[in-house]
Design a protein around this motif. Structure first.
Motif, PDB file in Angstrom:
ATOM      1  N   SER A   1       0.833  -1.208   0.000  1.00  0.00           N
ATOM      2  CA  SER A   1       0.000   0.000   0.000  1.00  0.00           C
ATOM      3  C   SER A   1       0.865   1.254   0.000  1.00  0.00           C
ATOM      4  O   SER A   1       2.006   1.239   0.498  1.00  0.00           O
ATOM      5  CB  SER A   1      -0.899   0.029   1.245  1.00  0.00           C
ATOM      6  OG  SER A   1      -1.792  -1.054   1.277  1.00  0.00           O
TER       7      SER A   1
ATOM      8  N   ARG B   1       0.102   5.802   0.263  1.00  0.00           N
ATOM      9  CA  ARG B   1      -0.842   6.917   0.266  1.00  0.00           C
ATOM     10  C   ARG B   1      -0.162   8.123  -0.373  1.00  0.00           C
ATOM     11  O   ARG B   1       0.849   8.617   0.119  1.00  0.00           O
ATOM     12  CB  ARG B   1      -1.321   7.276   1.668  1.00  0.00           C
ATOM     13  CG  ARG B   1      -2.456   8.305   1.623  1.00  0.00           C
ATOM     14  CD  ARG B   1      -3.000   8.670   2.994  1.00  0.00           C
ATOM     15  NE  ARG B   1      -2.157   9.629   3.692  1.00  0.00           N
ATOM     16  CZ  ARG B   1      -2.583  10.428   4.654  1.00  0.00           C
ATOM     17  NH1 ARG B   1      -3.865  10.381   5.037  1.00  0.00           N
ATOM     18  NH2 ARG B   1      -1.763  11.254   5.267  1.00  0.00           N
TER      19      ARG B   1
ATOM     20  N   SER C   1      -0.199  12.074  -1.612  1.00  0.00           N
ATOM     21  CA  SER C   1      -0.761  13.361  -1.190  1.00  0.00           C
ATOM     22  C   SER C   1      -0.598  14.370  -2.305  1.00  0.00           C
ATOM     23  O   SER C   1       0.359  14.297  -3.098  1.00  0.00           O
ATOM     24  CB  SER C   1      -0.044  13.884   0.054  1.00  0.00           C
ATOM     25  OG  SER C   1      -0.192  13.013   1.144  1.00  0.00           O
TER      26      SER C   1
ATOM     27  N   PHE D   1      -8.312   1.493  -4.668  1.00  0.00           N
ATOM     28  CA  PHE D   1      -7.887   2.877  -4.451  1.00  0.00           C
ATOM     29  C   PHE D   1      -9.034   3.679  -3.849  1.00  0.00           C
ATOM     30  O   PHE D   1     -10.205   3.449  -4.171  1.00  0.00           O
ATOM     31  CB  PHE D   1      -7.470   3.534  -5.763  1.00  0.00           C
ATOM     32  CG  PHE D   1      -6.188   3.030  -6.368  1.00  0.00           C
ATOM     33  CD1 PHE D   1      -5.551   1.897  -5.902  1.00  0.00           C
ATOM     34  CD2 PHE D   1      -5.611   3.719  -7.432  1.00  0.00           C
ATOM     35  CE1 PHE D   1      -4.368   1.444  -6.471  1.00  0.00           C
ATOM     36  CE2 PHE D   1      -4.430   3.285  -8.011  1.00  0.00           C
ATOM     37  CZ  PHE D   1      -3.820   2.139  -7.532  1.00  0.00           C
ATOM     38  N   THR D   2      -8.674   4.651  -3.012  1.00  0.00           N
ATOM     39  CA  THR D   2      -9.656   5.554  -2.425  1.00  0.00           C
ATOM     40  C   THR D   2      -9.150   6.987  -2.499  1.00  0.00           C
ATOM     41  O   THR D   2      -8.046   7.273  -2.017  1.00  0.00           O
ATOM     42  CB  THR D   2      -9.934   5.192  -0.957  1.00  0.00           C
ATOM     43  OG1 THR D   2     -10.371   3.831  -0.874  1.00  0.00           O
ATOM     44  CG2 THR D   2     -11.018   6.103  -0.379  1.00  0.00           C
TER      45      THR D   2
ATOM     46  N   TYR E   1      -5.880  13.194  -1.245  1.00  0.00           N
ATOM     47  CA  TYR E   1      -5.131  11.959  -1.036  1.00  0.00           C
ATOM     48  C   TYR E   1      -5.589  10.870  -2.000  1.00  0.00           C
ATOM     49  O   TYR E   1      -6.720  10.873  -2.481  1.00  0.00           O
ATOM     50  CB  TYR E   1      -5.327  11.455   0.401  1.00  0.00           C
ATOM     51  CG  TYR E   1      -4.893  12.431   1.457  1.00  0.00           C
ATOM     52  CD1 TYR E   1      -5.835  13.202   2.141  1.00  0.00           C
ATOM     53  CD2 TYR E   1      -3.550  12.588   1.773  1.00  0.00           C
ATOM     54  CE1 TYR E   1      -5.445  14.101   3.118  1.00  0.00           C
ATOM     55  CE2 TYR E   1      -3.155  13.491   2.744  1.00  0.00           C
ATOM     56  CZ  TYR E   1      -4.106  14.249   3.410  1.00  0.00           C
ATOM     57  OH  TYR E   1      -3.711  15.148   4.366  1.00  0.00           O
TER      58      TYR E   1
ATOM     59  N   GLN F   1      -5.335   6.818  -1.484  1.00  0.00           N
ATOM     60  CA  GLN F   1      -4.919   5.624  -0.760  1.00  0.00           C
ATOM     61  C   GLN F   1      -4.948   4.457  -1.741  1.00  0.00           C
ATOM     62  O   GLN F   1      -5.996   4.182  -2.341  1.00  0.00           O
ATOM     63  CB  GLN F   1      -5.862   5.349   0.409  1.00  0.00           C
ATOM     64  CG  GLN F   1      -5.533   4.074   1.179  1.00  0.00           C
ATOM     65  CD  GLN F   1      -4.205   4.145   1.906  1.00  0.00           C
ATOM     66  OE1 GLN F   1      -3.893   5.150   2.542  1.00  0.00           O
ATOM     67  NE2 GLN F   1      -3.425   3.070   1.827  1.00  0.00           N
TER      68      GLN F   1
ATOM     69  N   ASN G   1      -4.225   0.460  -2.195  1.00  0.00           N
ATOM     70  CA  ASN G   1      -4.029  -0.837  -1.554  1.00  0.00           C
ATOM     71  C   ASN G   1      -3.938  -1.937  -2.610  1.00  0.00           C
ATOM     72  O   ASN G   1      -4.335  -1.751  -3.759  1.00  0.00           O
ATOM     73  CB  ASN G   1      -5.184  -1.128  -0.598  1.00  0.00           C
ATOM     74  CG  ASN G   1      -5.292  -0.104   0.517  1.00  0.00           C
ATOM     75  OD1 ASN G   1      -4.297   0.448   0.991  1.00  0.00           O
ATOM     76  ND2 ASN G   1      -6.517   0.163   0.959  1.00  0.00           N
TER      77      ASN G   1
END
Length: 116
Positions: free
Chosen positions: A17, A19, A21, A67-68, A79, A81, A83
């Motif tokens: 994972s 993240r 920004s 993905f988020t 962002y 995120q 995974n």
């Protein structure tokens, strides 16, 4: 024109994972749509995820469920995120508004490499 500075990329193993920004130069509260895009070597830039003011989101089929995208309005940051990363997620990732993208105004992006 909104300027974005992307960060958070790196080398990660498959299944891992990250993240990402994206810090904006202006308040993002009033920006209706902010997108994450990516460009893999030798391929065209593609839309990955969309954040719509008010909370709605959309995703490319290739990342849906993994993905988020989210916003932190007080920090003027968006962002992504990511995974369950796959080698095919390897690319330079950018955030942008559709308008600036249409004028080909991009930041430096952040490199994501998924490899064992």
């Amino acid at each position: 024109q909104v300027q974005f500075v992307e960060s958070g990329g790196g080398l990660v193993q498959p299944g891992g994972s990250l993240r990402l920004s994206c810090a904006a130069s202006v308040s993002i509260f009033s920006i209706y749509v902010i997108n994450w895009y990516r460009q893999a070597p030798g391929k065209q830039r593609e839309l990955v995820a969309t954040s719509i003011r008010g909370g709605s989101t959309n995703y490319a089929d290739s990342v849906k469920g993994r993905f988020t995208i989210s916003r932190n309005n007080p920090k003027n940051t968006v962002y992504l995120q990511m995974n369950s990363l796959k080698p095919e997620d390897t690319a330079v990732y950018y955030c942008n508004t559709p308008n600036d993208a249409s004028y080909d105004n991009w930041g430096q992006g952040t490199q994501v490499t998924v490899s064992s």
